[in-house]
Design an enzyme around this catalytic site. Sequence first.
Site, mmCIF file in Angstrom:
data_model
loop_
_atom_site.group_PDB
_atom_site.id
_atom_site.type_symbol
_atom_site.label_atom_id
_atom_site.label_comp_id
_atom_site.label_asym_id
_atom_site.label_seq_id
_atom_site.Cartn_x
_atom_site.Cartn_y
_atom_site.Cartn_z
ATOM 1 C CB ILE A 193 -0.962 -0.016 1.217
ATOM 2 C CG1 ILE A 193 -1.953 1.161 1.180
ATOM 3 C CG2 ILE A 193 -0.208 -0.078 2.532
ATOM 4 C CD1 ILE A 193 -3.083 1.041 2.205
ATOM 5 C CB CYS A 194 0.990 4.178 0.796
ATOM 6 S SG CYS A 194 1.515 5.895 0.953
ATOM 7 N N GLY A 195 3.448 4.050 -0.425
ATOM 8 C CA GLY A 195 4.816 4.112 -0.900
ATOM 9 C C GLY A 195 5.409 2.764 -1.246
#
Length: 208
Positions: free
Chosen positions: A110-112
């Site tokens: 998720i995300c970065g």
Amino acid sequence: MTEIEAPTTVHLAVYDTLADWETGHATAWLVRAGYTVRTVGPDDRAAGETVTTLAGIRVLPDLTLADLDPADSALLILPGAEKYDEGDELAPFTAKARAFLDAGVPVAAICGATAGLAREGLLNGRRHTSAASFYLDATGYAGGKHYVEADAVTDGDLITAGPTEPVAFAREIFARLGAYEGKRDAWYRLFHDSDPAAFAELHADDDA
């Protein structure tokens, strides 16, 4: 609401600047479904040394990355972290993700962490999402044509999501592991849509 007879281990990567809000729904409810969650820290930490999240919470990893074998895991979860945008310090975690996928063991990022996977080349041939398409484009990866504008995306053994979608991220994880069969829609409506009717559906069999 136990879903499995014997706990299966899910591994949660932990590292400095980890985004605290992104994996809590998934890990808490996996434990409620009978899974065990173990934290995996960087190899360069001395025994007993903690990592520090974005919120300043210190976490003592259960094991190091070098000790993590895909054969011992049901899933590897990679949270986002500012360090994914600061250099290659977390590259060993995305390399481990490659080993998991090569072994047929699921990975959820998720995300970065999706940018880390992009740099590792793991999104070049898989449907995926992230915070925004241009965020991944900045990594120079070759998978732009597989980017999907969605809250969360599952392609085989790989799950991806953006930073604002921890609930959708958890739902995809539950689906991939077969947790909360018949109740995932109610769970999602409760935590994503604040639907009060979903609470009764989710807990309908608790006293059975």
